[in-house]
Design a protein around this motif. Sequence first.
Motif, short mmCIF file in Angstrom:
data_model
loop_
_atom_site.label_atom_id
_atom_site.label_comp_id
_atom_site.label_asym_id
_atom_site.label_seq_id
_atom_site.Cartn_x
_atom_site.Cartn_y
_atom_site.Cartn_z
N ARG A 11 -7.53 -5.22 -10.51
CA ARG A 11 -6.15 -5.73 -10.45
C ARG A 11 -5.28 -5.27 -11.43
N GLY A 12 -5.48 -4.56 -12.51
CA GLY A 12 -4.75 -4.05 -13.58
C GLY A 12 -4.44 -2.70 -12.94
N LYS A 13 -5.34 -1.79 -12.56
CA LYS A 13 -4.94 -0.61 -12.08
C LYS A 13 -4.07 -0.74 -10.76
N ARG A 14 -4.24 -1.65 -9.68
CA ARG A 14 -3.70 -1.78 -8.62
C ARG A 14 -2.05 -2.09 -8.84
N GLU A 15 -1.84 -3.09 -9.88
CA GLU A 15 -0.76 -3.48 -10.40
C GLU A 15 0.22 -2.51 -11.01
N ARG A 16 -0.53 -1.56 -12.11
CA ARG A 16 0.13 -0.37 -12.34
C ARG A 16 0.43 0.67 -11.42
N GLY A 17 -0.34 1.03 -10.26
CA GLY A 17 0.15 1.66 -9.21
C GLY A 17 1.15 1.09 -8.41
N HIS A 18 1.40 -0.11 -8.28
CA HIS A 18 2.38 -0.64 -7.50
C HIS A 18 3.62 -0.57 -8.49
N LEU A 21 4.88 3.25 -8.11
CA LEU A 21 5.48 3.17 -6.78
C LEU A 21 6.84 2.93 -6.85
N VAL A 22 7.07 1.70 -7.29
CA VAL A 22 8.27 0.97 -7.30
C VAL A 22 9.33 1.75 -8.22
N LEU A 23 9.06 2.15 -9.26
CA LEU A 23 9.83 2.95 -10.08
C LEU A 23 10.12 4.52 -9.32
N LEU A 24 9.18 4.98 -8.55
CA LEU A 24 9.31 6.19 -7.92
C LEU A 24 10.45 5.85 -6.92
#
Length: 206
Positions: A11-18, A21-24
Amino acid sequence: MKAPRIASHGRGKRERGHAALVLLLGLLALWLTILSLVHFNASWSDDAWGYLRLPLFGDPDFGATVMFEPPDDLGSPVPYLKTVRGLPGAAVAVDADGTVRVDGTAIGRVKPNALDGRRLEPVASGTVPAGHYYLHADHPDSHDSRYAEIGLVPRSRILGRAVALPDIPWLGLDGPLANPRNIHAEPGPAPPDAILPHAMLPGASR
């Protein structure tokens, strides 16, 4: 106990990925917003290659460089770039020889014809009304408030302040995109009684 730790790690990896993506997407939106406010200068009456349009809060000051929408019947697909030379209450007068004065100061001269032969009428003498501005450029061929078809510009048509962008010669950004100095067939000077047409490009200003 191990399974929950693995699930939590996933879940932590997915949250960091999200979050990445939001930042990008946020940075992309910011870049597109800035790009939409850059107007390439398509007029050889000005030396800057482009201008950044900034919000204008309140009313423009005397001497401010602004972008505005010309009258609809001119059919211009791009905004105009001019300087405020007359505030509400200023006195505009046109001499018999076509010299235009604002508050007694000569700032330009009206030419009787456009280069395409179209007749040009001078702006009417009088007082700049409330909520309107006399917009001007120093170039003798400028298409501005000295002509009746532009006239005194209402505040509602002023889009914002304009800030000249610095030259970047190594990118070829060192002058107007449509400057006749940058093309092979340079037109001759405008006749003394006619104003030059200004080239128009998508996303450009003149």
